[in-house]
Design a protein around this motif. Sequence first.
Motif, short mmCIF file in Angstrom:
data_model
loop_
_atom_site.label_atom_id
_atom_site.label_comp_id
_atom_site.label_asym_id
_atom_site.label_seq_id
_atom_site.Cartn_x
_atom_site.Cartn_y
_atom_site.Cartn_z
N TRP A 112 7.73 7.48 -10.07
CA TRP A 112 6.68 6.60 -10.21
C TRP A 112 6.73 5.34 -11.13
O TRP A 112 6.67 6.10 -12.42
CB TRP A 112 5.35 7.02 -10.04
N SER A 143 8.96 2.01 -1.85
CA SER A 143 7.74 1.21 -2.00
C SER A 143 7.86 0.32 -3.06
O SER A 143 7.81 0.85 -4.08
CB SER A 143 6.56 1.95 -1.41
N PHE A 144 7.57 -0.94 -2.90
CA PHE A 144 7.18 -1.72 -4.17
C PHE A 144 6.77 -3.26 -3.59
O PHE A 144 6.54 -3.62 -2.47
CB PHE A 144 8.50 -2.17 -4.91
N TRP A 145 6.10 -3.77 -4.56
CA TRP A 145 5.36 -5.02 -4.49
C TRP A 145 6.38 -6.20 -4.73
O TRP A 145 7.02 -6.02 -6.11
CB TRP A 145 4.20 -5.47 -5.06
N CYS A 146 6.55 -7.17 -4.29
CA CYS A 146 7.37 -8.40 -4.73
C CYS A 146 6.90 -9.73 -4.43
O CYS A 146 6.34 -9.96 -3.42
CB CYS A 146 8.78 -8.25 -3.68
#
Length: 71
Positions: A6, A66-69
């Motif tokens: 993480w 999983s990630f934010w972009c």
Amino acid sequence: MSLVAWYKLDQNLLDTIGSNHGTMVGLNYTYELGRIDYAVKFTSNDTRINTPLSLLTEDGKPFSISFWCKK
């Protein structure tokens, strides 16, 4: 399979739950305030974060990332 790494990206590339720390390749990035805490802003196409991916693919089973972009 459980969570293996993480990366909060709170001004570093440390693995919050273990020792699978990332390393930055390239010099064109900054840490900036994100929606929650900090984020990494890449300012060129030749900068990336390397992680020990062998941890994810050792058993040959499917995995997810999983990630934010923000573009």
